[in-house]
Design a protein around this motif. Structure first.
Motif, PDB file in Angstrom:
ATOM      1  N   ALA A 132      17.772  23.913  26.620  1.00 53.40           N
ATOM      2  CA  ALA A 132      17.645  22.618  25.934  1.00 53.40           C
ATOM      3  C   ALA A 132      18.586  22.562  24.737  1.00 53.40           C
ATOM      4  O   ALA A 132      18.927  23.594  24.143  1.00 53.40           O
ATOM      5  N   PHE A 133      18.968  21.339  24.401  1.00 58.04           N
ATOM      6  CA  PHE A 133      19.938  21.090  23.322  1.00 58.04           C
ATOM      7  C   PHE A 133      19.230  20.263  22.254  1.00 58.04           C
ATOM      8  O   PHE A 133      18.993  19.065  22.458  1.00 58.04           O
ATOM      9  N   GLY A 134      18.893  20.908  21.144  1.00 55.66           N
ATOM     10  CA  GLY A 134      18.127  20.229  20.101  1.00 55.66           C
ATOM     11  C   GLY A 134      19.029  19.692  19.007  1.00 55.66           C
ATOM     12  O   GLY A 134      19.092  20.248  17.909  1.00 55.66           O
ATOM     13  N   LEU A 135      19.725  18.618  19.328  1.00 54.58           N
ATOM     14  CA  LEU A 135      20.639  18.030  18.339  1.00 54.58           C
ATOM     15  C   LEU A 135      20.021  16.780  17.699  1.00 54.58           C
ATOM     16  O   LEU A 135      19.960  16.657  16.477  1.00 54.58           O
ATOM     17  N   SER A 136      19.550  15.857  18.502  1.00 57.49           N
ATOM     18  CA  SER A 136      19.148  14.534  17.993  1.00 57.49           C
ATOM     19  C   SER A 136      17.870  14.589  17.157  1.00 57.49           C
ATOM     20  O   SER A 136      16.986  15.408  17.408  1.00 57.49           O
ATOM     21  N   HIS A 140      18.079   9.546  12.956  1.00 55.37           N
ATOM     22  CA  HIS A 140      19.521   9.566  12.676  1.00 55.37           C
ATOM     23  C   HIS A 140      20.451   9.222  13.830  1.00 55.37           C
ATOM     24  O   HIS A 140      21.650   9.056  13.591  1.00 55.37           O
ATOM     25  N   GLY A 141      19.976   9.141  15.049  1.00 50.81           N
ATOM     26  CA  GLY A 141      20.833   8.748  16.173  1.00 50.81           C
ATOM     27  C   GLY A 141      22.145   9.514  16.199  1.00 50.81           C
ATOM     28  O   GLY A 141      22.173  10.746  16.096  1.00 50.81           O
ATOM     29  N   ALA A 142      23.248   8.760  16.312  1.00 45.30           N
ATOM     30  CA  ALA A 142      24.575   9.386  16.409  1.00 45.30           C
ATOM     31  C   ALA A 142      25.001  10.077  15.115  1.00 45.30           C
ATOM     32  O   ALA A 142      25.925  10.892  15.116  1.00 45.30           O
ATOM     33  N   VAL A 207       8.850  11.631  24.886  1.00 43.11           N
ATOM     34  CA  VAL A 207       9.214  10.332  24.329  1.00 43.11           C
ATOM     35  C   VAL A 207       9.354   9.275  25.430  1.00 43.11           C
ATOM     36  O   VAL A 207       9.234   8.084  25.175  1.00 43.11           O
ATOM     37  N   THR A 208       9.624   9.719  26.663  1.00 38.20           N
ATOM     38  CA  THR A 208       9.807   8.774  27.769  1.00 38.20           C
ATOM     39  C   THR A 208       8.623   8.836  28.724  1.00 38.20           C
ATOM     40  O   THR A 208       7.872   9.818  28.724  1.00 38.20           O
ATOM     41  N   ASP A 209       8.509   7.812  29.539  1.00 35.88           N
ATOM     42  CA  ASP A 209       7.480   7.796  30.566  1.00 35.88           C
ATOM     43  C   ASP A 209       8.201   7.998  31.898  1.00 35.88           C
ATOM     44  O   ASP A 209       8.495   7.048  32.605  1.00 35.88           O
TER      45      ASP A 209
HETATM   46  C1  LIG Z   1      16.460   9.912  28.010  1.00 34.30           C
HETATM   47  C2  LIG Z   1      17.177  10.491  26.828  1.00 34.30           C
HETATM   48  C3  LIG Z   1      17.512  11.820  26.827  1.00 34.30           C
HETATM   49  C4  LIG Z   1      18.166  12.402  25.730  1.00 34.30           C
HETATM   50  N1  LIG Z   1      18.397  13.762  25.727  1.00 34.30           N
HETATM   51  C5  LIG Z   1      18.874  14.357  24.599  1.00 34.30           C
HETATM   52  C6  LIG Z   1      18.917  15.786  24.494  1.00 34.30           C
HETATM   53  O1  LIG Z   1      18.538  16.524  25.414  1.00 34.30           O
HETATM   54  N2  LIG Z   1      19.355  16.335  23.344  1.00 34.30           N
HETATM   55  C7  LIG Z   1      19.765  15.571  22.296  1.00 34.30           C
HETATM   56  O2  LIG Z   1      20.154  16.148  21.281  1.00 34.30           O
HETATM   57  N3  LIG Z   1      19.731  14.206  22.364  1.00 34.30           N
HETATM   58  C8  LIG Z   1      19.288  13.589  23.478  1.00 34.30           C
HETATM   59  N4  LIG Z   1      19.201  12.209  23.540  1.00 34.30           N
HETATM   60  C9  LIG Z   1      19.640  11.416  22.389  1.00 34.30           C
HETATM   61  C10 LIG Z   1      20.863  10.550  22.678  1.00 34.30           C
HETATM   62  O3  LIG Z   1      22.003  11.308  22.824  1.00 34.30           O
HETATM   63  C11 LIG Z   1      20.936   9.508  21.565  1.00 34.30           C
HETATM   64  O4  LIG Z   1      20.648   8.333  22.256  1.00 34.30           O
HETATM   65  C12 LIG Z   1      22.234   9.469  20.832  1.00 34.30           C
HETATM   66  O5  LIG Z   1      22.252  10.493  19.904  1.00 34.30           O
HETATM   67  C13 LIG Z   1      22.501   8.132  20.134  1.00 34.30           C
HETATM   68  O6  LIG Z   1      21.452   7.782  19.323  1.00 34.30           O
HETATM   69  P1  LIG Z   1      20.721   6.379  19.485  1.00 34.30           P
HETATM   70  O7  LIG Z   1      20.592   6.080  20.927  1.00 34.30           O
HETATM   71  O8  LIG Z   1      19.496   6.418  18.667  1.00 34.30           O
HETATM   72  O9  LIG Z   1      21.760   5.302  18.910  1.00 34.30           O
HETATM   73  P2  LIG Z   1      22.220   5.098  17.399  1.00 34.30           P
HETATM   74  O10 LIG Z   1      22.949   6.291  16.945  1.00 34.30           O
HETATM   75  O11 LIG Z   1      21.052   4.642  16.575  1.00 34.30           O
HETATM   76  O12 LIG Z   1      23.260   3.926  17.544  1.00 34.30           O
HETATM   77  C14 LIG Z   1      22.949   2.543  17.319  1.00 34.30           C
HETATM   78  C15 LIG Z   1      24.192   1.699  17.487  1.00 34.30           C
HETATM   79  O13 LIG Z   1      25.206   2.100  16.562  1.00 34.30           O
HETATM   80  C16 LIG Z   1      26.430   2.324  17.237  1.00 34.30           C
HETATM   81  N5  LIG Z   1      27.180   3.457  16.646  1.00 34.30           N
HETATM   82  C17 LIG Z   1      26.658   4.609  16.164  1.00 34.30           C
HETATM   83  N6  LIG Z   1      27.652   5.422  15.733  1.00 34.30           N
HETATM   84  C18 LIG Z   1      28.822   4.775  15.966  1.00 34.30           C
HETATM   85  C19 LIG Z   1      30.201   5.097  15.759  1.00 34.30           C
HETATM   86  N7  LIG Z   1      30.560   6.272  15.226  1.00 34.30           N
HETATM   87  N8  LIG Z   1      31.118   4.198  16.148  1.00 34.30           N
HETATM   88  C20 LIG Z   1      30.782   3.016  16.703  1.00 34.30           C
HETATM   89  N9  LIG Z   1      29.479   2.659  16.925  1.00 34.30           N
HETATM   90  C21 LIG Z   1      28.522   3.517  16.560  1.00 34.30           C
HETATM   91  C22 LIG Z   1      26.002   2.684  18.648  1.00 34.30           C
HETATM   92  O14 LIG Z   1      27.013   2.385  19.566  1.00 34.30           O
HETATM   93  C23 LIG Z   1      24.794   1.801  18.879  1.00 34.30           C
HETATM   94  O15 LIG Z   1      25.178   0.541  19.336  1.00 34.30           O
HETATM   95  C24 LIG Z   1      18.537  11.603  24.627  1.00 34.30           C
HETATM   96  C25 LIG Z   1      18.195  10.241  24.625  1.00 34.30           C
HETATM   97  C26 LIG Z   1      17.504   9.694  25.692  1.00 34.30           C
HETATM   98  C27 LIG Z   1      17.104   8.258  25.629  1.00 34.30           C
END
Ligand SMILES: Cc1cc2nc3c(=O)[nH]c(=O)nc-3n(C[C@H](O)[C@H](O)[C@H](O)COP(=O)(O)OP(=O)(O)OC[C@H]3O[C@@H](n4cnc5c(N)ncnc54)[C@H](O)[C@@H]3O)c2cc1C
Length: 565
Positions: A132-136, A140-142, A207-209
Motif C-alpha cells: 500500500a502507498f500511504g501518501l494522500s 490536502h488532496g494533491a 472510504v468507498t463502497d
Molecule cells: C478510489 C481511490 C483510490 C485512491 N487510492 C490512493 C492510494 O492508494 N494512495 C494514495 O496515496 N492516494 C490514493 N487516492 C487519492 C487520490 O490520488 C487523490 O484523489 C489525489 O491525491 C487528488 O486529490 P483529490 O482528489 O482530493 O483532489 P484535490 O487535490 O482536492 O484537487 C481539487 C481540484 O484542484 C485541482 N488541482 C489540484 N492541484 C493542482 C495543480 N497542481 N494544478 C492544477 N490543478 C490542480 C484538481 O485538478 C482538482 O480539480 C485514491 C483516491 C480514490 C478516490
C-alpha cells in the motif's frame, strides 16, 4: 490483432513464465465466470479469491520483484506488466486496483537505500502479500507539501508516528504500508513503513463502497525505528514523485482493458439485435460510432505501448518518459471515457443491465482520469515540456520496441524529480513527413499552424499564469505528442493505412475542437484567434477506407470474444 482477445492471446514473450502468468490469469477469470464476477461486484465482495490465486501462482512476486531480489524469473519488466494491467482491468477494475496500489507501495521501497526493507518486501511478495502507498491525506488532496503525518524523534533514538492517511488502497491488509510524512523536529519529508497488524495502526474505515478497500487509517504513537525508514529529505520527496511517475502510466492500461471488453460486448449485442427487420449495426450512425470508438481504442493502445518503449529505455540522459507518461495518464484515460460514451450511445439500455460487463465499465472508466493526479494536474505538468518539444529538439539513438526480458533498472533510480523544462525531445517532424496519408497530412498542417501560433502570437505573461487558458493550450500540445508516438508505433506494429488514416480522422477533428475551445477563451487575442481558425480543419473523407475499417476490423469483432458465463 491489436486488441487483447483472451480466447486467442497473441502477445509475444521472451520467456515461457511470462506467458504462463498471463494465460493462468485469464483462466482464473474465465473460470470464475461473468456471473460471479458481477455478483461479487454488486455485493462488494472483497476479492480474496483473486489474492489467493495470485499468491498460489506467485504472480506479483514474479512481476513486481526487481532482478536480484527474487527468483531467477523475477524482474520488473514493463512489457509484461502492461499486459497484466490490461488483463486485470478487462475483468474488473477492483482486481487491477489491488495490483496498482501494490506497485505504488513498492515504489518507495525499491527506490530506497534500506536493503533490509527491500529484502523484507521481496520475502513478503514470495508469501503472496500485497502492498500500500500511504501518501494522500483527507484535507490536502494533491497538495502533498501540506502532509500532516509526523514522525517525532524520541530520546532513545527511535520515533513515534502520529497522523492519519485517507484513500489508501490495501490499507486493510498490507504488511508494509509505505507512509509519507514529515519529521517533527526538522520538517524534512520522510517515508517509513507501517504494518496494518500493529496495535498502534488503527483502521478507521473503507472510504468507498466497493470491492476494494480504500482505507482511512490512523497511527497513534506508532513505534518506528531507523530500520523502518525508507528515505528522508529530498530522497523521500523524489520517491513520492517518482513512484507516481511509474504508477500513473498503469492507469492508461486500466482504461484500455475496460474499453476492450466493453467493445466486444457492445459490438456483439448490436450485431445480433434486430430492429425494424434489420441489425442495429446496419444503421450508418451506429457504424460511425463503433468505427470511431475502435479507432480511438487502437490509438490509446498504440500510444501506451510506445510510451513503454521510452520508459524502458530511459536514463539520466533520456527522460522523455516524463512527458509521455502524463500523456498516457491524462489522454489515454480521457479517450477511454470517450470510447465508452460512444459504445453506450449504441447499446443504450443494455448498458444498464446488471449481468453485463458494460455496467461496470460505464462506472469504472470515470475513475481513471481522476485518480493519481487529475487531468488538470497532468496538463499543468505537460505544458512545462512544450517549449523544448517544439523549439529545441535533440538527437537521440532510435528507441526500438522494448519487448525484451530486461529489468527496468532506471525506474527505481530516477534521481531528483526536477529540471523538467530542460528535458529535450527528438524532432517530431520526420515521422509525420514519412507517413503519406491524407489525414496525417492535414494533421501535420494543423500542427504547423499551432507552432506558428506559439512563435508569433506567443502567450503573454498573464496567459501563462492563467491555468484555465493553459489547460486549453495544453490539450492541443498533448494531441501533437499523442499523434507522434501513435505514428511511430504504426510503423512498428504494421498498422494498415486504412486504420491509420481513420485514427487521424479522429485526431484532425479533435485538434479542430480544441482549437475552437482556445478560440473562445476570454483572454485569447484576436491574433491568436486567427491562428485558431486556421487550425480548424475537416478530415479527408474516404468512403472506401471507412467501410474497410468498419467491415474488416470493427464488425469483424462480433463473434470474437464473449466471457464465459
Ligand atoms: C478510489 C481511490 C483510490 C485512491 N487510492 C490512493 C492510494 O492508494 N494512495 C494514495 O496515496 N492516494 C490514493 N487516492 C487519492 C487520490 O490520488 C487523490 O484523489 C489525489 O491525491 C487528488 O486529490 P483529490 O482528489 O482530493 O483532489 P484535490 O487535490 O482536492 O484537487 C481539487 C481540484 O484542484 C485541482 N488541482 C489540484 N492541484 C493542482 C495543480 N497542481 N494544478 C492544477 N490543478 C490542480 C484538481 O485538478 C482538482 O480539480 C485514491 C483516491 C480514490 C478516490
Amino acid at each position: 490483432m491489436l486488441l487483447l482477445n483472451p480466447k486467442a492471446p497473441v502477445r509475444h514473450y521472451a520467456d515461457t513464465r511470462s506467458q504462463e502468468i498471463m494465460l493462468r490469469t485469464i483462466q482464473f477469470f474465465e473460470g470464475k465466470g461473468k456471473r460471479r464476477v458481477k455478483a461479487d461486484d454488486h455485493a462488494r465482495v472483497w476479492y480474496a479469491d483473486f489474492l489467493e490465486f495470485q499468491k498460489r501462482e506467485r504472480a506479483f512476486a514474479t512481476l513486481l520483484t526487481p532482478k536480484g531480489y527474487g527468483d531467477a524469473d523475477a524482474r520488473w519488466d514493463t512489457w509484461r506488466n502492461c499486459e497484466f494491467n490490461e488483463i486485470l482491468a478487462f475483468y474488473g477494475l477492483a482486481y487491477w486496483y489491488t495490483w496498482q496500489v501494490s506497485i505504488l507501495g513498492l515504489g518507495p521501497i525499491w527506490q530506497s537505500g534500506n536493503e533490509g526493507l527491500k529484502r523484507k518486501a521481496a520475502q513478503l511478495l514470495q508469501e503472496g502479500a500485497v502492498f500500500a502507498f500511504g501518501l494522500s491525506e483527507r484535507k490536502h488532496g494533491a497538495d502533498i507539501y501540506s502532509t500532516e503525518m509526523t514522525l517525532t524523534p524520541q530520546a532513545d533514538g527511535t520515533y513515534r508516528a502520529n497522523g492519519e492517511k485517507y484513500y489508501i488502497g490495501n490499507g486493510n491488509v498490507a504488511p508494509m504500508v509505505s507512509t509519507f510524512g514529515k519529521l517533527a523536529d526538522t520538517g524534512e519529508f520522510v517515508f517509513f513503513v507501517a504494518d496494518y497488524r500493529d496495535k498502534h495502526y488503527r483502521l478507521l474505515q473503507n472510504v468507498t463502497d466497493s470491492q476494494s478497500y480504500v482505507a482511512q487509517f490512523a497511527l497513534h504513537d506508532y513505534p518506528v525505528t531507523e530500520a523502518d525508514i525508507l528515505s528522508r529529505g529530498q530522497e523521500a520527496w523524489d520517491a513520492a514523485l517518482n513512484t507516481v511517475n511509474i504508477g500513473k502510466y498503469n492507469l492508461g492500461w486500466a482504461s484500455i482493458g475496460i474499453c476492450t471488453h466493453a467493445m466486444y460486448e457492445a459490438v456483439r449485442h448490436a450485431a445480433y439485435r434486430r430492429l425494424y427487420n434489420m441489425a442495429v449495426t446496419d444503421f450508418p450512425h451506429v457504424q460511425q460510432l463503433f468505427t470511431d470508438a475502435y479507432a480511438r481504442l487502437v490509438a490509446m493502445k498504440l500510444f501506451a505501448l510506445r510510451a513503454a518503449d521510452y520508459m524502458r529505455s530511459a536514463s539520466p540522459e533520456d527522460r522523455r518518459y516524463l512527458l509521455y507518461n502524463p500523456v498516457v495518464k491524462m489522454k489515454v484515460t480521457t479517450q477511454g471515457e470517450q470510447v465508452i460514451n460512444l459504445l453506450w450511445d449504441v447499446i443504450a439500455a443494455k448498458g444498464f443491465e446488471k449481468d453485463t460487463y458494460f455496467e461496470m465499465a460505464a462506472r469504472d472508466i470515470r475513475a481513471l482520469p481522476k485518480l493519481e493526479g487529475t487531468v488538470h494536474v497532468n496538463i499543468a505538468l505537460i505544458v512545462k515540456f512544450m517549449a523544448n518539444y517544439f523549439f529545441n529538439p535533440a538527437t537521440y539513438p532510435e528507441v526500438p520496441q522494448r519487448s525484451d526480458a530486461a529489468n527496468d533498472d532506471f525506474l527505481f533510480h530516477q534521481g531528483p524529480a526536477k529540471g523538467l523544462g530542460r528535458i529535450q525531445f527528438h524532432d517530431y517532424g520526420p515521422v509525420f513527413a514519412s507517413t503519406d496519408l491524407p489525414n496525417v497530412r492535414i494533421f501535420r498542417r494543423q500542427v504547423d499552424v499551432f507552432k506558428q501560433f506559439l512563435m508569433t502570437a506567443t502567450p503573454d505573461a498573464s496567459q501563462q499564469k492563467d491555468t484555465d487558458w493553459l489547460l486549453a493550450l495544453g490539450e492541443l500540445f498533448t494531441l501533437v505528442v499523442y499523434a507522434q508516438l501513435i505514428l511511430e508505433n504504426v510503423g512498428i506494429y504494421q498498422v494498415g493505412d486504412d486504420l491509420t488514416d481513420q485514427i487521424f480522422d479522429c485526431l484532425v477533428r479533435d485538434f479542430s475542437q480544441f482549437a475552437l475551445q482556445l478560440y473562445i477563451k476570454p483572454s485569447t487575442t484576436s491574433r491568436q484567434m486567427e491562428y485558431c481558425l486556421k487550425m480548424i480543419q475537416k478530415p479527408a473523407v474516404d468512403e472506401r477506407r471507412y467501410q474497410s475499417v468498419w467491415m474488416n476490423r470493427v464488425y469483424a469483432l462480433r463473434d470474437e470474444y464473449e466471457m464465459e458465463a
